[in-house]
Design a protein around this motif. Sequence first.
Motif, short mmCIF file in Angstrom:
data_model
loop_
_atom_site.label_atom_id
_atom_site.label_comp_id
_atom_site.label_asym_id
_atom_site.label_seq_id
_atom_site.Cartn_x
_atom_site.Cartn_y
_atom_site.Cartn_z
N SER A 383 18.33 -0.04 44.37
CA SER A 383 19.38 -0.69 45.30
C SER A 383 19.74 -1.78 44.88
O SER A 383 20.92 -2.27 45.37
CB SER A 383 18.73 -0.89 46.85
N TYR A 384 19.44 -2.51 43.77
CA TYR A 384 20.04 -3.99 43.39
C TYR A 384 21.55 -3.69 42.88
O TYR A 384 22.22 -4.69 42.61
CB TYR A 384 19.31 -4.28 42.48
N TYR A 385 21.88 -2.30 42.75
CA TYR A 385 23.44 -2.19 42.30
C TYR A 385 24.50 -2.82 43.51
O TYR A 385 25.40 -3.05 43.02
CB TYR A 385 23.80 -0.73 42.10
N VAL A 386 23.89 -3.03 44.60
CA VAL A 386 24.68 -3.33 45.57
C VAL A 386 25.02 -4.85 45.43
O VAL A 386 25.99 -5.55 46.08
CB VAL A 386 24.09 -3.56 47.15
N LEU A 387 24.65 -5.58 44.38
CA LEU A 387 24.79 -7.03 44.35
C LEU A 387 26.00 -7.24 43.90
O LEU A 387 26.67 -8.10 43.91
CB LEU A 387 23.76 -7.43 43.26
N HIS A 388 26.71 -6.03 43.37
CA HIS A 388 28.35 -5.74 42.91
C HIS A 388 29.04 -6.33 44.03
O HIS A 388 30.05 -6.61 43.92
CB HIS A 388 28.82 -4.43 42.53
N VAL A 389 28.64 -6.04 45.33
CA VAL A 389 29.48 -6.28 46.50
C VAL A 389 29.80 -7.67 46.42
O VAL A 389 31.09 -8.12 47.01
CB VAL A 389 28.80 -5.94 47.83
N MET A 390 29.14 -8.56 46.01
CA MET A 390 29.24 -10.04 45.87
C MET A 390 30.60 -10.46 45.48
O MET A 390 31.17 -11.56 45.62
CB MET A 390 28.24 -10.89 45.41
N LEU A 391 31.13 -9.55 44.37
CA LEU A 391 31.99 -9.84 43.70
C LEU A 391 33.49 -9.94 44.08
O LEU A 391 34.38 -10.32 43.83
CB LEU A 391 32.10 -8.82 42.38
N ILE A 392 33.16 -9.24 45.47
CA ILE A 392 34.64 -9.07 46.40
C ILE A 392 35.22 -10.63 46.55
O ILE A 392 36.26 -10.72 46.90
CB ILE A 392 34.18 -8.28 47.51
N MET A 393 34.20 -11.47 46.76
CA MET A 393 34.60 -12.85 47.06
C MET A 393 35.67 -13.37 45.93
O MET A 393 36.52 -14.18 46.23
CB MET A 393 33.52 -13.96 46.92
N ILE A 394 35.77 -13.05 44.88
CA ILE A 394 36.48 -13.34 43.53
C ILE A 394 37.98 -13.08 43.99
O ILE A 394 38.80 -14.16 43.77
CB ILE A 394 36.16 -12.83 42.43
N VAL A 395 38.28 -11.98 44.48
CA VAL A 395 39.62 -11.58 44.72
C VAL A 395 40.20 -12.55 46.10
O VAL A 395 41.51 -13.04 45.93
CB VAL A 395 39.74 -10.14 45.08
N THR A 396 39.60 -12.96 47.01
CA THR A 396 39.74 -13.95 48.16
C THR A 396 39.97 -14.97 47.41
O THR A 396 41.38 -15.70 48.08
CB THR A 396 38.62 -13.69 49.17
N VAL A 397 39.19 -15.52 46.77
CA VAL A 397 39.42 -16.99 46.48
C VAL A 397 40.31 -17.02 45.49
O VAL A 397 41.25 -18.02 45.58
CB VAL A 397 38.16 -17.58 45.64
N VAL A 398 40.57 -16.17 44.29
CA VAL A 398 41.49 -16.43 43.48
C VAL A 398 43.01 -16.44 44.05
O VAL A 398 44.08 -16.96 43.65
CB VAL A 398 41.56 -15.18 42.44
N MET A 399 42.96 -15.29 45.05
CA MET A 399 44.46 -15.33 45.87
C MET A 399 44.69 -16.62 46.50
O MET A 399 46.01 -16.95 46.83
CB MET A 399 44.23 -14.14 46.79
N MET A 400 43.75 -17.53 47.05
CA MET A 400 44.09 -18.36 47.62
C MET A 400 44.19 -19.81 46.80
O MET A 400 44.74 -20.88 47.47
CB MET A 400 42.76 -18.85 48.71
N LEU A 401 43.99 -19.68 45.54
CA LEU A 401 44.11 -21.09 44.57
C LEU A 401 45.34 -21.45 44.55
O LEU A 401 45.67 -22.44 44.20
CB LEU A 401 43.43 -20.35 43.35
#
Length: 543
Positions: A383-401
């Motif tokens: 189940s450790y593959y769900v750690l990929h979900v954390m990467l969604i933060m990247i798109v949110t922050v990059v869009m706001m930069l």
Amino acid sequence: MAGPEVSFRMLKLLDRFQGVISRLGVDYETLRRILHVKLLMDSRRAPVILSSNSRKAEEQDKNLFVSSLWLYGLIGLVLTPFVFWSDPEYLMPMSILSAILMFLIMTSMISDFSSVLLDVRDRSILMTKPIDGRTVGVARSIHAGIYLLLLTGALSAASLAVGLFKHGVLFFLICILELILMNMLILVSTSMIYLVLLKYWDGEKLKDLINYVQIGLSATLAIGYQFVIRSFDLIDFNLVFTPAWWQVLLPPVWFAAPFEWMFGEGSGWLIVLSLLAVFVPVLLMVAYLRYIPSFEQYLEKLAHSEAGKGRERGRFDRFLAKIVCRSRTEQACFRLSASMLKNEREFKLKVYPTLGLSVLLPYLFFFSTIRNSSLAEIGRGSSYYVLHVMLIMIVTVVMMLKFSGKPKAFWLFGAAPLPSMSSLYQGALKAFAIKMFLPLFTVNAIVFLIIFGIRILPDVLIILLTGLVLIPVSAKAMLRHPPFSQAFNMAQQKDGWWVLVFIIVVGGLCGLHYFSSTVTYGISAYIVVLLAANSLAWTRLYK
């Protein structure tokens, strides 16, 4: 934001409730004028630095919030099966539908519309005139409520249409009434929380506390959704509702109960939940209307709390900049970006709730499986593959930069003898990677290593390298304007479709990660590929 035509229609609709609003002790004519100006100002984009954008671009930006509603309409299509297949069991599908709607509306309320509720820019004009605080406060709430209703309408339009044709007019009318009550509950409960914070705290601590509360609300919503699912037990392949006292704390179940009561098998417990759906929002609204003048009075703390406050010199940022940046210009941009990410109030308001949610999301998957498995059994799984979900933060922050609370200050970069903006891009992206992404990822990585053991260390390294390479790549695709050069407004919702694209990309990379684990030396080869990709992305994309 709403354009002039949409604003005019909203005001005409509001005129129908003039009698009700006036009976609340509000000067309706003044309220209407305030709202008219607010909606008109929303439709006008703040001038961008150096006036480099064309007039055509400004014209295109006028109705960006309204024009972005189609995306929410598409998301709403996904919700229609809950309405179509709800007969004869209404409670479970309508509970899930209400939970999803409340989650989407509440997160928008926290990240996008809180700035409307806490906007103090107009106080220097309005509060010097003979206008009472109740009128200003009600105008502020209606202003935020208009956008919530537009958002809710876009999300629920498809479900309403399906409900009308599938279940009839009564079902449709109950849906409309419940959506209004749902918006009222979200708007008033958020305002009441802000009221308590404003009353007992002030200064920078108050603003930081507001950010922390927003993160907490996002986390509570995500966890509360899991409790909604747990209201039902799987018996003989049927989901059966099991009454329990703690369901009175779950508003999505309240809003689903009237459908089961009216169209299914009614019971005393369903009547109690249905009454909560009606009376709790109304009673909270009555209480909030009483305290609106106090809310306006306490907002003054936000207008003056920054005076006299110094900032830290950022010695640690200077040390990090020397390690990760090549030129002195890039080091300066890194320190500036790190300071902006840490201190920019509106940036934190819009991004921090998403960051908090991205940290919690991987554990929500465990929350569903731990019911039937022990933690030791989960630790032996994959189940450790769900750690990929954390990467969604990247798109949110990059869009706001690209946004800043003071975009006009960007003229400094235009006036400075910089050969290009690459140093600014590099500095901003490295500041995000080191100051935000790495610390949050490290926390979750340590927890995952404790649960799954040291055997997943190469997999954690792969997810980390995947996230790091996605930062410059996503910035190259989405960041059309230099960092901190655009004014904050709700126009960024036009980029919301990038989130869907990014989720698909992360899903594909997760599949590639899994595939590499099935091949001999696949994990090691994948790590080498990711290292090479990082080297190229961080050095070639912004030269």
